[in-house]
Design a protein around this motif. Structure first.
Motif, PDB file in Angstrom:
ATOM      1  N   LYS A 253      41.909  41.631  45.690  1.00  0.00           N
ATOM      2  CA  LYS A 253      41.479  40.181  45.950  1.00  0.00           C
ATOM      3  C   LYS A 253      40.149  40.421  46.230  1.00  0.00           C
ATOM      4  CE  LYS A 253      42.683  35.855  46.059  1.00  0.00           C
ATOM      5  NZ  LYS A 253      43.281  35.124  44.788  1.00  0.00           N
ATOM      6  N   SER A 254      39.062  40.682  45.324  1.00  0.00           N
ATOM      7  CA  SER A 254      37.988  41.289  45.664  1.00  0.00           C
ATOM      8  C   SER A 254      36.688  40.141  46.187  1.00  0.00           C
ATOM      9  CB  SER A 254      37.672  42.238  44.671  1.00  0.00           C
ATOM     10  OG  SER A 254      38.273  43.047  44.481  1.00  0.00           O
ATOM     11  N   PRO A 255      36.116  40.388  47.131  1.00  0.00           N
ATOM     12  CA  PRO A 255      35.053  39.418  47.471  1.00  0.00           C
ATOM     13  C   PRO A 255      33.802  39.649  46.865  1.00  0.00           C
ATOM     14  CG  PRO A 255      35.034  41.073  49.139  1.00  0.00           C
ATOM     15  CD  PRO A 255      36.038  41.232  48.092  1.00  0.00           C
ATOM     16  N   ASN A 256      33.207  38.409  46.528  1.00  0.00           N
ATOM     17  CA  ASN A 256      31.901  38.538  45.735  1.00  0.00           C
ATOM     18  C   ASN A 256      31.057  37.731  46.667  1.00  0.00           C
ATOM     19  OD1 ASN A 256      29.627  38.605  44.038  1.00  0.00           O
ATOM     20  ND2 ASN A 256      30.714  37.714  42.153  1.00  0.00           N
ATOM     21  N   GLY A 274      32.619  38.254  36.661  1.00  0.00           N
ATOM     22  CA  GLY A 274      33.294  38.853  37.631  1.00  0.00           C
ATOM     23  C   GLY A 274      35.010  38.480  37.585  1.00  0.00           C
ATOM     24  N   ILE A 275      35.071  37.137  37.383  1.00  0.00           N
ATOM     25  CA  ILE A 275      36.289  36.593  37.360  1.00  0.00           C
ATOM     26  C   ILE A 275      36.841  36.152  35.955  1.00  0.00           C
ATOM     27  CG2 ILE A 275      35.486  34.209  37.705  1.00  0.00           C
ATOM     28  CD1 ILE A 275      38.894  35.807  38.822  1.00  0.00           C
ATOM     29  N   ASN A 439      24.009  43.086  43.356  1.00  0.00           N
ATOM     30  CA  ASN A 439      23.394  42.528  42.474  1.00  0.00           C
ATOM     31  C   ASN A 439      24.009  42.679  41.003  1.00  0.00           C
ATOM     32  OD1 ASN A 439      21.609  41.313  44.247  1.00  0.00           O
ATOM     33  ND2 ASN A 439      20.164  42.804  44.276  1.00  0.00           N
ATOM     34  N   ALA A 440      25.171  43.147  40.968  1.00  0.00           N
ATOM     35  CA  ALA A 440      25.908  43.207  39.721  1.00  0.00           C
ATOM     36  C   ALA A 440      27.353  43.109  40.137  1.00  0.00           C
ATOM     37  CB  ALA A 440      25.637  44.541  39.068  1.00  0.00           C
ATOM     38  N   TYR A 441      28.333  42.930  38.883  1.00  0.00           N
ATOM     39  CA  TYR A 441      29.763  42.738  39.244  1.00  0.00           C
ATOM     40  C   TYR A 441      30.467  43.424  37.785  1.00  0.00           C
ATOM     41  CZ  TYR A 441      33.948  41.968  41.877  1.00  0.00           C
ATOM     42  OH  TYR A 441      35.168  42.065  42.580  1.00  0.00           O
ATOM     43  N   HIS A 442      31.318  44.464  37.998  1.00  0.00           N
ATOM     44  CA  HIS A 442      32.399  44.804  37.129  1.00  0.00           C
ATOM     45  C   HIS A 442      31.692  46.401  36.365  1.00  0.00           C
ATOM     46  CE1 HIS A 442      35.991  42.900  37.051  1.00  0.00           C
ATOM     47  NE2 HIS A 442      35.610  41.947  36.616  1.00  0.00           N
ATOM     48  N   PRO A 443      30.510  46.368  36.009  1.00  0.00           N
ATOM     49  CA  PRO A 443      30.210  47.725  35.463  1.00  0.00           C
ATOM     50  C   PRO A 443      30.906  48.947  36.090  1.00  0.00           C
ATOM     51  CG  PRO A 443      28.249  46.187  35.479  1.00  0.00           C
ATOM     52  CD  PRO A 443      29.329  45.511  36.561  1.00  0.00           C
ATOM     53  N   THR A 444      31.401  49.839  35.370  1.00  0.00           N
ATOM     54  CA  THR A 444      31.957  50.984  35.771  1.00  0.00           C
ATOM     55  C   THR A 444      31.719  51.953  34.829  1.00  0.00           C
ATOM     56  OG1 THR A 444      33.904  51.991  37.072  1.00  0.00           O
ATOM     57  CG2 THR A 444      34.364  50.760  34.904  1.00  0.00           C
TER      58      THR A 444
END
Length: 493
Positions: A253-256, A274-275, A439-444
């Motif tokens: 339940k990840s916070p941004n 991200g969502i 300053n980003a979300y999701h790249p892995t």
């Protein structure tokens, strides 16, 4: 109709009871395949084969460079079949062609990464006080049970299969009963490149049946599971009786966290990604957006405007930006949470409905949904919804942002958006999460570890840590001065 069979000891098989499960295209509800409904008997057969194969050293005794050669060949075949795999992934899971295409390429890269890693130095030696040489070597664990979810049918399979095989283990693999199509194609590729019989085995079937048997079997040395936290807890209990190693990648339940000094256009854009990528069916989804109060209204306005513009449609439509949910059952779960949010007093700022127009009425489509005016104790704030549903909260300062961010049972992922580098690092270090971004979300990346804190799991996938999950560590001590130790008196002298 796609033909699906299980793969045990190098042979394609039906289930022992000859029962089949329909596999449905989530974009239209049509049956695309029938999968064998695996039984306890089937699971035990696969486990016995994997056990025998490992104990005989058919795979584990191969030099690392030879095991790596198989993995390199698999990577090449995945790339050769990229177009077909992308199409099948979209058909099976519903995700867009763009998302599926990235997953397929990432899967090939993952095999290449572990093929290269397994041939690199991995031991240690120690200078000890006695005339001894102490060293550590890494060895395969043995038989590994691998259980994967439906949200990344191929990629999650590869995240487990590639390091497990690289380390020299044999595997009993169970794909999700909802999305077995691309995993079956992956096993076709492994068969084509000549993986020795008995090394890689695949059993279809329900989690409470096949998954339970894998977790409970005394012949399985390790179980690696990705999925829901409730199921992960059950697997831990089943594994406890045989003290097998357990690796769990569970819910989130990840916070941004969006600070006022961030670039708002960038923050909104990544928050959407991200969502709503994967229709929110991503364990690390940024499902809680925390926004500093001075820019809260502006952020919400921009976010809602952009969310309403997302083109929802079948994954195989190149214009679609978000596909359907994976099944009727999951659709009902997500819609129920939307209903719960409204009952709790939260306000819907966008979406909130199933889409039943423009030819989408037979699929499992939900509008990108935004909740505002939420309270921290609401279920939609605390519980994983696993769909295109986000809550947007406001915070006053850095301290409150951290408090709200950490106030759930989960700790998988999180992000911070700010132009203040020191603040970004302060906040990231305070987040109780295993995967974070600034300053980003999701790249892995295959090179970096993936896993969470708290009830988001145990252990790590990917990177060197992902290989170590499938290895045992052995201490070896060599006596350099071979003579009696003289600990006890010798009465004969």
């Amino acid at each position: 109709m796609i033909e699906l069979q299980m793969y045990i000891n190098g042979e394609w098989k039906e289930s022992s009871n000859h029962e089949k499960r329909p596999i449905v295209n989530p974009a239209n509800g049509e049956v695309i395949a029938y999968a064998p409904e695996g039984t306890i008997k089937d699971a035990r057969e696969a486990i016995d084969v994997a056990r025998k194969t490992f104990d005989e050293g058919i795979w584990s005794d191969l030099p690392a460079v030879e095991r790596a050669s198989y993995l390199f060949k698999i990577a090449g075949k995945i790339e050769e079949n990229q177009e077909e795999l992308t199409r099948l992934e979209t058909l099976d899971n519903g995700k867009t062609l763009r998302e599926a295409g990235y997953d397929i390429l990432d899967a090939a890269a993952c095999f290449r990464y572990y093929a290269g890693l397994i041939t690199k130095p991995d031991g240690q030696t120690y200078h000890v006080a006695d005339p001894m040489q102490a060293m550590v070597v890494r060895e395969p664990i043995g038989v590994c049970g691998l259980i994967v979810p439906w949200n990344y049918p191929l990629l999650m399979s590869v995240w487990k299969i590639a390091p497990a095989l690289a380390a020299g283990n044999t595997i009993v693999f169970k794909p999700s009963e909802i999305t077995p199509v691309t995993p079956k194609k992956l096993f076709e590729i492994m068969d084509e490149v000549g993986i020795p019989k008995g090394v890689a085995n695949m059993v279809f079937g329900a989690g409470p049946v096949v998954g339970h048997e894998i977790a409970a079997s005394s012949k399985v040395d390790m179980v690696s599971f990705t999925g829901g936290t409730k199921t992960g807890k059950h697997i831990m209990k089943m594994a406890a009786d045989t003290m097998k190693k357990v690796s769990l990648e569970l819910g989130g339940k990840s916070p941004n966290i969006i600070f006022a000094d961030s670039d708002l256009e960038t923050s909104v854009d990544y928050a959407l990604f991200g969502i709503y990528s994967g229709a929110g069916q991503v364990c690390s989804a940024g499902s809680r957006i925390l926004v500093e109060e001075s820019v809260y209204d502006e952020f919400v306005n921009q976010f809602v405007e952009r969310a309403n513009e997302i083109k929802v449609g079948p994954g195989n439509d190149p214009d679609s930006e978000m596909g359907p949910l994976v099944s009727q059952q999951h659709l009902e779960k997500v819609l129920k949470y939307i209903e719960i949010g409204q009952q709790e007093g939260a306000k819907i700022a966008a979406g909130g409905n199933r889409i039943v127009s423009n030819g989408l009425e037979t699929g499992y489509f939900v509008e990108p949904t935004v909740f505002v005016d939420v309270q921290q104790d609401m279920r939609i704030v605390q519980e994983e919804i696993f769909g295109p549903v986000v809550v947007i909260q406001k915070f006053k300062d850095e301290e409150e942002a951290i408090k709200l961010a950490n106030d759930t049972d989960y700790g998988l992922a999180g992000a911070v958006f700010t132009n203040d580098g020191a603040k970004a690092l302060r906040v990231i270090k305070k987040l109780r999460a295993g995967i974070t971004w600034i300053n980003a979300y999701h790249p892995t990346y295959n090179e970096a570890p993936w896993g969470g804190y708290k009830q988001s799991g145990i252990g790590r996938s990917l990177g060197t840590f992902g290989l170590e999950e499938f290895q045992e560590i052995k201490q070896i001590n060599i006596n350099l001065q071979v003579e009696p130790i003289g600990w006890f008196a010798n009465k004969n002298e």
